[in-house]
Design a protein around this motif. Sequence first.
Motif, PDB file in Angstrom:
ATOM      1  N   LYS A   1       0.836  -1.200   0.000  1.00 29.52           N
ATOM      2  CA  LYS A   1       0.000   0.000   0.000  1.00 29.52           C
ATOM      3  C   LYS A   1       0.876   1.257   0.000  1.00 29.52           C
ATOM      4  N   GLU A   2       1.939   1.268   0.808  1.00 28.18           N
ATOM      5  CA  GLU A   2       2.840   2.417   0.840  1.00 28.18           C
ATOM      6  C   GLU A   2       3.523   2.615  -0.511  1.00 28.18           C
ATOM      7  N   SER A   3       3.847   1.508  -1.168  1.00 30.97           N
ATOM      8  CA  SER A   3       4.465   1.595  -2.488  1.00 30.97           C
ATOM      9  C   SER A   3       3.511   2.226  -3.497  1.00 30.97           C
ATOM     10  N   LEU A   4       2.242   1.835  -3.406  1.00 34.77           N
ATOM     11  CA  LEU A   4       1.238   2.401  -4.306  1.00 34.77           C
ATOM     12  C   LEU A   4       1.086   3.900  -4.076  1.00 34.77           C
ATOM     13  N   ASP A   5       1.040   4.293  -2.795  1.00 35.23           N
ATOM     14  CA  ASP A   5       0.932   5.713  -2.474  1.00 35.23           C
ATOM     15  C   ASP A   5       2.156   6.472  -2.980  1.00 35.23           C
ATOM     16  N   TYR A   6       3.320   5.837  -2.875  1.00 36.20           N
ATOM     17  CA  TYR A   6       4.547   6.469  -3.374  1.00 36.20           C
ATOM     18  C   TYR A   6       4.484   6.631  -4.890  1.00 36.20           C
ATOM     19  N   MET A   7       3.974   5.618  -5.571  1.00 42.11           N
ATOM     20  CA  MET A   7       3.829   5.716  -7.025  1.00 42.11           C
ATOM     21  C   MET A   7       2.935   6.901  -7.401  1.00 42.11           C
ATOM     22  N   LEU A   8       1.847   7.054  -6.661  1.00 43.24           N
ATOM     23  CA  LEU A   8       0.899   8.120  -6.963  1.00 43.24           C
ATOM     24  C   LEU A   8       1.518   9.490  -6.707  1.00 43.24           C
TER      25      LEU A   8
ATOM     26  N   ASP B   1      -9.561   0.181 -16.538  1.00 45.93           N
ATOM     27  CA  ASP B   1     -10.021  -1.206 -16.567  1.00 45.93           C
ATOM     28  C   ASP B   1      -8.858  -2.179 -16.399  1.00 45.93           C
ATOM     29  N   GLU B   2      -9.182  -3.471 -16.528  1.00 48.98           N
ATOM     30  CA  GLU B   2      -8.174  -4.514 -16.354  1.00 48.98           C
ATOM     31  C   GLU B   2      -7.078  -4.406 -17.402  1.00 48.98           C
ATOM     32  N   ALA B   3      -7.449  -4.015 -18.618  1.00 50.50           N
ATOM     33  CA  ALA B   3      -6.456  -3.885 -19.681  1.00 50.50           C
ATOM     34  C   ALA B   3      -5.436  -2.792 -19.346  1.00 50.50           C
ATOM     35  N   MET B   4      -5.923  -1.664 -18.798  1.00 49.05           N
ATOM     36  CA  MET B   4      -5.003  -0.600 -18.411  1.00 49.05           C
ATOM     37  C   MET B   4      -4.114  -1.044 -17.253  1.00 49.05           C
ATOM     38  N   LEU B   5      -4.686  -1.828 -16.351  1.00 48.12           N
ATOM     39  CA  LEU B   5      -3.910  -2.340 -15.219  1.00 48.12           C
ATOM     40  C   LEU B   5      -2.773  -3.235 -15.705  1.00 48.12           C
TER      41      LEU B   5
ATOM     42  N   LEU C   1      -7.570  -0.373  -5.754  1.00 50.55           N
ATOM     43  CA  LEU C   1      -6.927   0.887  -5.388  1.00 50.55           C
ATOM     44  C   LEU C   1      -6.029   1.387  -6.511  1.00 50.55           C
ATOM     45  N   LEU C   2      -5.305   0.474  -7.158  1.00 49.29           N
ATOM     46  CA  LEU C   2      -4.439   0.880  -8.261  1.00 49.29           C
ATOM     47  C   LEU C   2      -5.270   1.437  -9.418  1.00 49.29           C
ATOM     48  N   LYS C   3      -6.406   0.804  -9.716  1.00 50.12           N
ATOM     49  CA  LYS C   3      -7.293   1.332 -10.758  1.00 50.12           C
ATOM     50  C   LYS C   3      -7.785   2.732 -10.391  1.00 50.12           C
ATOM     51  N   GLN C   4      -8.082   2.919  -9.109  1.00 47.74           N
ATOM     52  CA  GLN C   4      -8.521   4.222  -8.627  1.00 47.74           C
ATOM     53  C   GLN C   4      -7.420   5.268  -8.826  1.00 47.74           C
TER      54      GLN C   4
ATOM     55  N   GLU D   1      -8.007  14.778  -6.617  1.00 51.46           N
ATOM     56  CA  GLU D   1      -8.136  14.532  -5.175  1.00 51.46           C
ATOM     57  C   GLU D   1      -9.497  13.924  -4.831  1.00 51.46           C
ATOM     58  N   LYS D   2     -10.531  14.309  -5.546  1.00 52.76           N
ATOM     59  CA  LYS D   2     -11.850  13.731  -5.284  1.00 52.76           C
ATOM     60  C   LYS D   2     -11.819  12.215  -5.504  1.00 52.76           C
ATOM     61  N   ILE D   3     -11.109  11.788  -6.529  1.00 49.68           N
ATOM     62  CA  ILE D   3     -11.017  10.347  -6.813  1.00 49.68           C
ATOM     63  C   ILE D   3     -10.101   9.667  -5.799  1.00 49.68           C
ATOM     64  N   ILE D   4      -8.965  10.285  -5.500  1.00 48.99           N
ATOM     65  CA  ILE D   4      -8.019   9.714  -4.530  1.00 48.99           C
ATOM     66  C   ILE D   4      -8.688   9.523  -3.175  1.00 48.99           C
ATOM     67  N   ASN D   5      -9.555  10.457  -2.796  1.00 46.79           N
ATOM     68  CA  ASN D   5     -10.162  10.440  -1.467  1.00 46.79           C
ATOM     69  C   ASN D   5     -11.321   9.471  -1.317  1.00 46.79           C
ATOM     70  N   GLU D   6     -11.739   8.835  -2.406  1.00 42.69           N
ATOM     71  CA  GLU D   6     -12.780   7.829  -2.286  1.00 42.69           C
ATOM     72  C   GLU D   6     -12.290   6.709  -1.353  1.00 42.69           C
ATOM     73  N   HIS D   7     -13.064   6.388  -0.350  1.00 48.05           N
ATOM     74  CA  HIS D   7     -12.741   5.332   0.621  1.00 48.05           C
ATOM     75  C   HIS D   7     -11.565   5.707   1.538  1.00 48.05           C
ATOM     76  N   ASP D   8     -11.171   6.980   1.560  1.00 45.55           N
ATOM     77  CA  ASP D   8     -10.104   7.407   2.457  1.00 45.55           C
ATOM     78  C   ASP D   8     -10.568   7.247   3.907  1.00 45.55           C
ATOM     79  N   PRO D   9      -9.805   6.541   4.766  1.00 40.91           N
ATOM     80  CA  PRO D   9     -10.271   6.292   6.141  1.00 40.91           C
ATOM     81  C   PRO D   9     -10.464   7.572   6.946  1.00 40.91           C
ATOM     82  N   TYR D  10      -9.649   8.594   6.681  1.00 44.25           N
ATOM     83  CA  TYR D  10      -9.829   9.871   7.356  1.00 44.25           C
ATOM     84  C   TYR D  10     -11.203  10.457   7.042  1.00 44.25           C
ATOM     85  N   LEU D  11     -11.529  10.526   5.756  1.00 48.44           N
ATOM     86  CA  LEU D  11     -12.778  11.168   5.356  1.00 48.44           C
ATOM     87  C   LEU D  11     -13.994  10.321   5.714  1.00 48.44           C
TER      88      LEU D  11
END
Length: 528
Positions: A421-428, A463-467, A489-492, A509-519
């Motif tokens: 998860k931290e790696s994904l956040d770093y990628m973003l 989609d899966e193809a982009m992933l 999460l990666l698709k998001q 940010e609206k998309i990134i914040n979907e399912h954000d535990p803080y929000l």
Amino acid sequence: MKFYQSKYLPIIIGTACALGVWLGSFVKLNQTTSSFFTGNTKKDKLNRLIDYIDYEYVDEVNTDSIVDVTVNRILKNLDPHSTYIPAKKYAEVSENMQGDFVGIGVSFYRIQDTVAVIRPLPNSPAEKAGIKAGDRILYANNIALFNTAIGNDSLKKILKGEPKTKINLQIKRQETSGLLSIAVERDHIPIKSIDAAYMLNARLGYVKINRFSETTAQEFQEAVKALITQGATELCLDLRDNGGGYLDQAVKIADAFLPDNKLIVFTKNKNGHINKTYATADGSFENTKVFVLINENSASASEVIAGALQDNDIGTIIGRRSFGKGLVQREMDLGDGSAVRLTVARYYTPTGRSIQRSYANGSNAYFQEYTERYNNGELLHKDSIQVNDSLKFTTPKGKIVYGGGGIIPDVFIPKNTDQNKESLDYMLRGGVIDRFIFNKLEENRKYYNQLTLERFEKEVVADEAMLVAYMDYLGQFGFDYQLSKYKPLLKQYLKATIALQLFGSNAAEKIINEHDPYLLKVIQLDTE
């Protein structure tokens, strides 16, 4: 290469985030300091030594570099936040904190030595002149920009200039033959310190601030005004990873939530002089719900706001213990284009607590405290936060708060320490996804450039193809990343990056914040 699986990842992330904190809370000093040194024998000794090296030393020596090293070592022995800004970096640092620059207003990549436009900034000279995402800028005033000898610094100097001056660009566009000639008149381009401002529900507005520059309070007022017209009567203020900036800007924002004459902050210098700052009657969100989001990288001016609200029993502080920087820097001109930001005071929250943590063990240990927090478990459990009972304070309504190292939140949110998860956040946040997405948009640039935000939200999916394509892209660089449960999460994040390049940070940010535990916690608390 298994970078993202490395046991050193928490250290790398912590160190990188700490870099943003060095800015601190500071004010400018315009008066000359030369009078301080008149007849100073210590200064004479240093000057004489430099002169001896200049005129007598056997080899040629760059004494400017000696001076720079000397100044840095002196400041390093004072505190972690007194810093030296060399003349060659001063303009860039000042520009970032001023909140604007003069140019044409494009974000770009260098692709095979060619300047490729990611997107023209909204209302910028480039956008008004008709420059589009995907355009290649080949020439500027007949200078070939695809010349490999032109680095990014030189390129920026070519595109920047004085207000109202024109620059003639030669553009290659995907769907046209030949080159387009476009004249652009340079103008002031804002460097936004607010990443996002939108509604979380019918009454709760959200504002994310990335730093406190000279324009932050004004940006905040404009964002709040727009949210109020959309029905906002409550606010969520996101200060996560905000390393600070100008103290006066934080004070103005804290004022929006505090009743008239409430103490916001006070500073004390070495002579014991105290300067107190109080709220005015102009607050837009007085006597309403406010939620402030912080984490271990929220520092300085961010902590002023969190501390002011917490000590006045206003709102709810959510997250993890903040960085712990309670030092105020003043910028002083050194006379040769360089400057020093010298710590001149400590700031205190309204109850009287200093939240500056100790730096007795040196700067390295100070900035690596993230690792200690990671190891002692406080990023996962509020009970693991170490407090000093001798630094206990009480708010007017009886809440216990502590000094000695950061703002402890009212509501704790544990950190997700899963390295994938931290790696994904770093990628973003680190831009790893950006280049891949740019290449994907290039495959059908005409379609993407004519999308409205509404159509984008309905039509575009990762989609899966982009992933799979993204994983193949990572494979070119030897990255070994285990997707498994993080596919959604990666698709998001892929879609958020598309939104960033097409529509800017607010949409992203609206998309990134979907399912954000803080929000999710904010929305839960708001409905209770």
